[in-house]
Scaffold this motif. Structure first.
Motif, PDB file in Angstrom:
ATOM      1  N   ASP A 351      -1.315   3.613   0.137  1.00  0.00           N
ATOM      2  CA  ASP A 351      -1.634   3.009   1.436  1.00  0.00           C
ATOM      3  C   ASP A 351      -3.122   2.673   1.476  1.00  0.00           C
ATOM      4  O   ASP A 351      -3.971   3.490   1.124  1.00  0.00           O
ATOM      5  CB  ASP A 351      -1.293   3.973   2.573  1.00  0.00           C
ATOM      6  CG  ASP A 351       0.209   4.228   2.679  1.00  0.00           C
ATOM      7  OD1 ASP A 351       0.981   3.261   2.463  1.00  0.00           O
ATOM      8  OD2 ASP A 351       0.603   5.379   2.957  1.00  0.00           O
ATOM      9  N   GLY A 353      -5.637   0.674   4.268  1.00  0.00           N
ATOM     10  CA  GLY A 353      -5.704  -0.028   5.541  1.00  0.00           C
ATOM     11  C   GLY A 353      -4.329  -0.098   6.164  1.00  0.00           C
ATOM     12  O   GLY A 353      -3.620   0.914   6.270  1.00  0.00           O
ATOM     13  N   ASN A 354      -3.942  -1.287   6.573  1.00  0.00           N
ATOM     14  CA  ASN A 354      -2.621  -1.476   7.164  1.00  0.00           C
ATOM     15  C   ASN A 354      -1.569  -1.885   6.145  1.00  0.00           C
ATOM     16  O   ASN A 354      -0.439  -2.227   6.510  1.00  0.00           O
ATOM     17  CB  ASN A 354      -2.693  -2.552   8.264  1.00  0.00           C
ATOM     18  CG  ASN A 354      -3.582  -2.122   9.419  1.00  0.00           C
ATOM     19  OD1 ASN A 354      -3.612  -0.945   9.768  1.00  0.00           O
ATOM     20  ND2 ASN A 354      -4.306  -3.071  10.001  1.00  0.00           N
ATOM     21  N   ASN A 355      -1.943  -1.889   4.881  1.00  0.00           N
ATOM     22  CA  ASN A 355      -1.031  -2.373   3.840  1.00  0.00           C
ATOM     23  C   ASN A 355      -0.593  -1.239   2.919  1.00  0.00           C
ATOM     24  O   ASN A 355      -1.317  -0.254   2.726  1.00  0.00           O
ATOM     25  CB  ASN A 355      -1.701  -3.471   3.013  1.00  0.00           C
ATOM     26  CG  ASN A 355      -2.015  -4.701   3.844  1.00  0.00           C
ATOM     27  OD1 ASN A 355      -1.142  -5.242   4.516  1.00  0.00           O
ATOM     28  ND2 ASN A 355      -3.276  -5.132   3.816  1.00  0.00           N
TER      29      ASN A 355
END
Length: 637
Positions: A351, A353-355
């Motif tokens: 993982d 950040g948001n990805n």
């Protein structure tokens, strides 16, 4: 008395006028005689030369084109007899009838007939016009047998270029074709009807060397320009031969091993830089371009989804996938971002950040160091490695290993690929570099692309100890047989500045890739210990995989349409005990590198070592043709 005086006056006037007229006539004849003397005596040489030039016509003769030979003298491009049929309009009462009779013996279609008629209208009636050329011996003999019944038909035997291996060497040797208007230069040869020049490959790069120098023929002609007889002939100078580094046997094997797949394979000597095989599949028949490619043939080549006109080995730009990981690891070691024993735990994803960035192995690999990360090609390990190192350090290492730059190989159309940096993205796309893009670069995806030749150069520089070997495809020493200079790379090329202990980590990882039980290419290893290879698998995506596809695994790679499947790659060197040869293979949309590309590379490297072209002496006493028959090699060629 008066009458006598008048008569005397008239007599004096007549005499005076007669004298003036006589003087004028004498002056006129004197000027005429002077002019004749000037023309016939003083200007005799000049007008004799003009008269001779009016009688004698100097004609250029095309020289024999030099041959293209493999490293052992096998002819890859040569010359063969060109059987032609021509027609002389003034010698036949009915051109249409003659062409119709000729069409009963050989193929003369409507297009040919229209062309012949156009040329007859443009030329003088006694000038021969070619109806058909490159005829088979049987067709030529058939026309010759019926020639008494074909008024105006002439038979001629000339020469034309021949490519005996057809598709096998099409992208390396290239082809010749007619001179286009924008290609006309100062060489008068280029204006000869039917003259051919190199259009691609070695034929184009070495065209001037291969074409030779024109000869000339002195022909006696009449006032209308019709040839009466040949007075003298000088055949000119044959073009020089060009000797390649390629081994014809190995090239043929590589093409056969690629089979029906669309892809490329490159084999390179890691010390000399000699390219021993440069295969791009599928190929095309270069003879089509020499004799005049037809509309259907051109459409076939341009609409084929496998792109036979593209030399994939030097023009194909592909994401290198996991074959890029050795480079990423070396950049991290040099930057101090990682040590060989730095551990990264892989749980199947990372993982950031948001990805979420996934590993190819859904359940993960567990704890990895650099060598084991290469061995099992752990994506998560190299996500973290690239994150710590940064794109600019990775790009610097890539350039040193030969990626992102033209190699300078003597072939047309080479592409440089792309090695991105932060500055590149800002300058080209007008966007800052995102930290998450480092992770993508770490597994050879994203913006980064490379050609198979560049991947072979990268592998060679790793295997030879970190020396900047450059590829070459033409033997500059013009020698046949093995390279006489057997110095190692360390005595030939400058160092690229890699520390030996760091380089050994990358090489250990490549050795473990082909070793059981965990190596990703263990199933494709070479079983004979003396021929053992080390390598690295790679698979590169051609489209982004959605979360739904990843979670549901709706379709396996092999179940997708061909254009959506991953590219399969493999780079390797051999033998492990004393590296000599490097190899790079790509199978377009082949799926898994371990299943599709590695077995091909294994077989090609095994054959390379058995042939051992860098050290193998020439078996034949001299250059040979494609059929294996000895050929005559001109002096100095």
């Amino acid at each position: 008395m008066a009458m006598n005086r008048r008569d005397n006056d008239l007599q004096r006037v007549f005499t005076r006028r007669a004298l003036l007229l006589g003087t004028a006539q004498l002056g006129l004849f004197g000027a005429l005689i002077g002019r004749l003397y000037y023309l016939q005596v003083m200007e005799s040489d000049k007008y004799t030369l003009l008269a001779e030039e009016n009688r004698i016509n100097m004609r250029l003769l095309s020289p024999r084109r030099g041959r293209v030979l493999d490293r052992f003298g096998v002819e890859l491009a040569s010359n063969r007899r060109n059987y032609r049929v021509m027609i002389v309009a003034e010698q036949t009462r009915n051109v249409d009838a003659t062409l119709e009779a000729l069409s009963n013996l050989i193929q003369v279609d409507d297009t040919q007939r229209a062309r012949v008629k156009r040329e007859i209208e443009r030329r003088r009636k006694f000038v021969p016009v070619v109806v058909a050329e490159n005829l088979s011996w049987d067709d030529f003999a058939k026309v010759n047998l019926h020639s008494p019944d074909l008024p105006g038909v002439q038979l001629d035997v000339g020469e034309t270029r021949d490519y005996p291996y057809t598709t096998t060497f099409s992208h390396v040797v290239g082809y010749v074709g007619a001179v286009a208007e924008n290609e006309l230069g100062e060489d008068p040869l280029l204006e000869l009807p039917g003259f051919r020049i190199g259009k691609s490959g070695v034929e184009k790069v070495y065209d001037e060397q291969l074409r030779g120098r024109a000869g000339h023929s002195q022909m006696e002609v009449n006032a209308y320009g019709r040839a009466i007889r040949e007075l003298a002939r000088h055949n000119g100078q044959q073009g020089d031969d060009v000797v390649l580094t390629i081994d014809a046997d190995l090239q043929r094997f590589a093409m056969e091993r690629l089979g029906e797949e669309s892809g490329a394979a490159v084999v390179m000597d890691i010390h000399t830089g000699d390219i021993l095989a440069l295969a791009s599949n599928p190929g095309y028949d270069p003879n089509w371009f020499n004799v005049g490619i037809t509309g259907p043939q051109w459409r076939q080549l341009n609409t084929d989804k496998y792109k036979p006109l593209t030399n994939k080995a030097i023009q194909g730009q592909y994401p290198p996938g996991s074959t890029f990981k050795m480079l990423v690891g070396l950049a991290a070691l040099e930057a101090g971002a990682m040590t060989p024993e730095t551990r990264v735990f892989c749980q199947g994803h990372m993982d950031f950040g948001n990805n979420t960035f996934h590993c190819w192995k859904k359940g993960g690999h567990g704890s990895m160091n650099m060598a084991s990360g290469l061995e099992e090609s752990c994506d998560v390990y190299f996500y973290e490695t690239a994150r710590r190192t940064g794109v600019d350090k990775i790009a610097e290492m890539a350039k040193r290993l030969g990626l992102g730059n033209l190699s300078g190989i003597d072939l047309t159309g080479e592409r440089r690929g792309l090695i991105p940096t932060r500055a590149w993205k800002q300058a080209v796309l007008g966007q800052p570099w995102a930290q998450g893009e480092n992770l993508v670069i770490g597994i050879g995806q994203g913006y980064v692309t490379a050609t198979p030749l560049q991947l072979a150069v990268m592998t060679a520089r790793l295997a030879n100890g970190g020396y900047a070997v450059q590829p070459r495809i033409v033997r500059t020493d013009d020698a046949l047989g093995p390279a006489t200079d057997q110095r190692p790379a360390s005595q030939r090329w400058p160092s690229i500045g890699l520390k030996r202990e760091q380089l050994d980590i990358a090489l250990e990882g490549m050795i473990r890739v082909t070793s059981p039980p965990r190596g990703t290419a263990a199933g494709a290893r070479i079983m004979q210990a003396q021929y053992a290879m080390a390598g690295k698998t790679g698979s590169s995506q051609v489209r982004r995989i959605s979360r739904l596809e990843r979670e549901t695994r709706v379709r396996k790679n092999e179940e997708k349409p061909w254009e959506e499947r991953d590219h399969a790659l493999f780079v390797a060197f051999a033998p492990v005990s004393a590296p000599r040869y490097a190899c790079a293979v790509i199978i377009e949309h082949g799926g898994s590198g371990s299943k599709a590309a590695a077995p091909v590379a294994r077989d090609i490297l095994l054959e390379t070592q058995k042939l051992d072209p860098s050290r193998r002496p020439r078996s034949a006493p001299g250059p040979t043709t494609a059929s294996g028959q000895p050929a005559t090699r001109k002096e100095g060629g």
